[in-house]
Design a protein around this motif. Structure first.
Motif, PDB file in Angstrom:
ATOM      1  N   ALA A  53      17.363 -28.991  -0.656  1.00  0.00           N
ATOM      2  CA  ALA A  53      17.588 -27.795  -1.491  1.00  0.00           C
ATOM      3  C   ALA A  53      16.470 -26.900  -1.518  1.00  0.00           C
ATOM      4  N   PRO A  54      16.561 -25.691  -1.897  1.00  0.00           N
ATOM      5  CA  PRO A  54      15.490 -24.815  -2.276  1.00  0.00           C
ATOM      6  C   PRO A  54      14.545 -25.409  -3.113  1.00  0.00           C
ATOM      7  N   ASN A  55      13.162 -25.270  -2.542  1.00  0.00           N
ATOM      8  CA  ASN A  55      12.013 -25.788  -3.674  1.00  0.00           C
ATOM      9  C   ASN A  55      11.933 -27.156  -3.758  1.00  0.00           C
ATOM     10  N   SER A  56      12.490 -28.043  -2.777  1.00  0.00           N
ATOM     11  CA  SER A  56      12.557 -29.289  -3.065  1.00  0.00           C
ATOM     12  C   SER A  56      11.364 -30.108  -2.112  1.00  0.00           C
ATOM     13  N   GLY A  57      10.541 -29.076  -1.453  1.00  0.00           N
ATOM     14  CA  GLY A  57       9.153 -29.563  -0.973  1.00  0.00           C
ATOM     15  C   GLY A  57       9.332 -29.726   0.647  1.00  0.00           C
ATOM     16  N   LYS A  58      10.303 -29.154   1.189  1.00  0.00           N
ATOM     17  CA  LYS A  58      10.368 -29.190   2.692  1.00  0.00           C
ATOM     18  C   LYS A  58       9.205 -28.724   3.347  1.00  0.00           C
ATOM     19  N   SER A  59       8.727 -27.531   3.103  1.00  0.00           N
ATOM     20  CA  SER A  59       7.709 -27.043   3.712  1.00  0.00           C
ATOM     21  C   SER A  59       6.546 -27.704   3.565  1.00  0.00           C
ATOM     22  N   ALA A  60       6.036 -28.404   2.347  1.00  0.00           N
ATOM     23  CA  ALA A  60       5.181 -29.147   2.319  1.00  0.00           C
ATOM     24  C   ALA A  60       5.055 -30.324   2.987  1.00  0.00           C
ATOM     25  N   VAL A  98       3.967 -22.531   1.664  1.00  0.00           N
ATOM     26  CA  VAL A  98       4.686 -23.588   0.593  1.00  0.00           C
ATOM     27  C   VAL A  98       4.424 -22.409  -0.730  1.00  0.00           C
ATOM     28  N   ALA A  99       5.449 -22.131  -1.386  1.00  0.00           N
ATOM     29  CA  ALA A  99       5.556 -21.566  -2.478  1.00  0.00           C
ATOM     30  C   ALA A  99       7.012 -21.315  -3.279  1.00  0.00           C
ATOM     31  N   ASN A 100       7.427 -20.794  -4.086  1.00  0.00           N
ATOM     32  CA  ASN A 100       8.572 -20.790  -4.860  1.00  0.00           C
ATOM     33  C   ASN A 100       9.023 -19.568  -5.331  1.00  0.00           C
TER      34      ASN A 100
HETATM   35  N1  LIG Z   1       4.308 -31.684  -8.028  1.00  0.00           N
HETATM   36  C1  LIG Z   1       4.834 -31.318  -6.563  1.00  0.00           C
HETATM   37  N2  LIG Z   1       5.173 -30.192  -6.258  1.00  0.00           N
HETATM   38  C2  LIG Z   1       5.417 -29.849  -5.048  1.00  0.00           C
HETATM   39  C3  LIG Z   1       5.415 -31.120  -4.108  1.00  0.00           C
HETATM   40  N3  LIG Z   1       6.002 -30.576  -2.800  1.00  0.00           N
HETATM   41  C4  LIG Z   1       5.876 -29.215  -3.143  1.00  0.00           C
HETATM   42  N4  LIG Z   1       5.745 -28.869  -4.197  1.00  0.00           N
HETATM   43  C5  LIG Z   1       5.872 -27.428  -4.761  1.00  0.00           C
HETATM   44  O1  LIG Z   1       7.273 -27.075  -4.848  1.00  0.00           O
HETATM   45  C6  LIG Z   1       7.404 -25.681  -4.548  1.00  0.00           C
HETATM   46  C7  LIG Z   1       8.327 -25.463  -3.436  1.00  0.00           C
HETATM   47  O2  LIG Z   1       7.683 -26.283  -2.284  1.00  0.00           O
HETATM   48  P1  LIG Z   1       8.036 -26.100  -0.621  1.00  0.00           P
HETATM   49  O3  LIG Z   1       7.546 -26.876   0.267  1.00  0.00           O
HETATM   50  O4  LIG Z   1       7.849 -24.586  -0.617  1.00  0.00           O
HETATM   51  O5  LIG Z   1       9.659 -26.207  -0.904  1.00  0.00           O
HETATM   52  P2  LIG Z   1      10.808 -25.834   0.337  1.00  0.00           P
HETATM   53  O6  LIG Z   1      11.447 -24.544  -0.310  1.00  0.00           O
HETATM   54  O7  LIG Z   1      11.921 -26.868   0.308  1.00  0.00           O
HETATM   55  O8  LIG Z   1      10.364 -25.494   1.623  1.00  0.00           O
HETATM   56  C8  LIG Z   1       5.873 -25.056  -4.208  1.00  0.00           C
HETATM   57  O9  LIG Z   1       5.494 -24.573  -5.440  1.00  0.00           O
HETATM   58  C9  LIG Z   1       5.036 -26.559  -3.944  1.00  0.00           C
HETATM   59  O10 LIG Z   1       3.831 -26.234  -4.457  1.00  0.00           O
HETATM   60  C10 LIG Z   1       5.149 -32.326  -4.525  1.00  0.00           C
HETATM   61  O11 LIG Z   1       5.073 -33.499  -3.782  1.00  0.00           O
HETATM   62  N5  LIG Z   1       4.786 -32.534  -5.811  1.00  0.00           N
END
Ligand SMILES: Nc1nc2c(ncn2[C@@H]2O[C@H](COP(=O)(O)OP(=O)(O)O)[C@@H](O)[C@H]2O)c(=O)[nH]1
Ligand SMILES: [Mg+2]
Length: 51
Positions: free
Chosen positions: A9-16, A28-30
């Protein structure tokens, strides 16, 4: 070579997670505009695996 697809899902931490596993620096951002993206890289721990 092995391909691993990271989906979620969006914002689930994939990029991190992608950055941690590959050592790359994808954004990595939202905020809107970077939510949908496609990235490709090798695992830093095993270059035979493409994420
Ligand atoms: N607290 C916490 N925040 C996280 C973690 N991983 C990602 N985030 C935060 O969640 C938001 C979305 O992360 P992102 O990796 O861009 O998600 P993506 O949309 O799935 O690629 C960002 O603001 C990150 O800083 C985690 O393990 N813990
Ligand atoms: Mg992302």
């Amino acid at each position: 070579m092995t391909d691993v697809l990271l989906v979620g899902a969006p914002n689930s931490g994939k990029s991190a997670l992608f950055n941690r596993l590959t050592g790359l620096k994808h954004k990595v951002a939202n905020y809107p505009g970077i939510i949908i993206d496609v990235g490709k890289g090798c695992l830093s721990s095993n270059r035979q695996v493409t994420l």
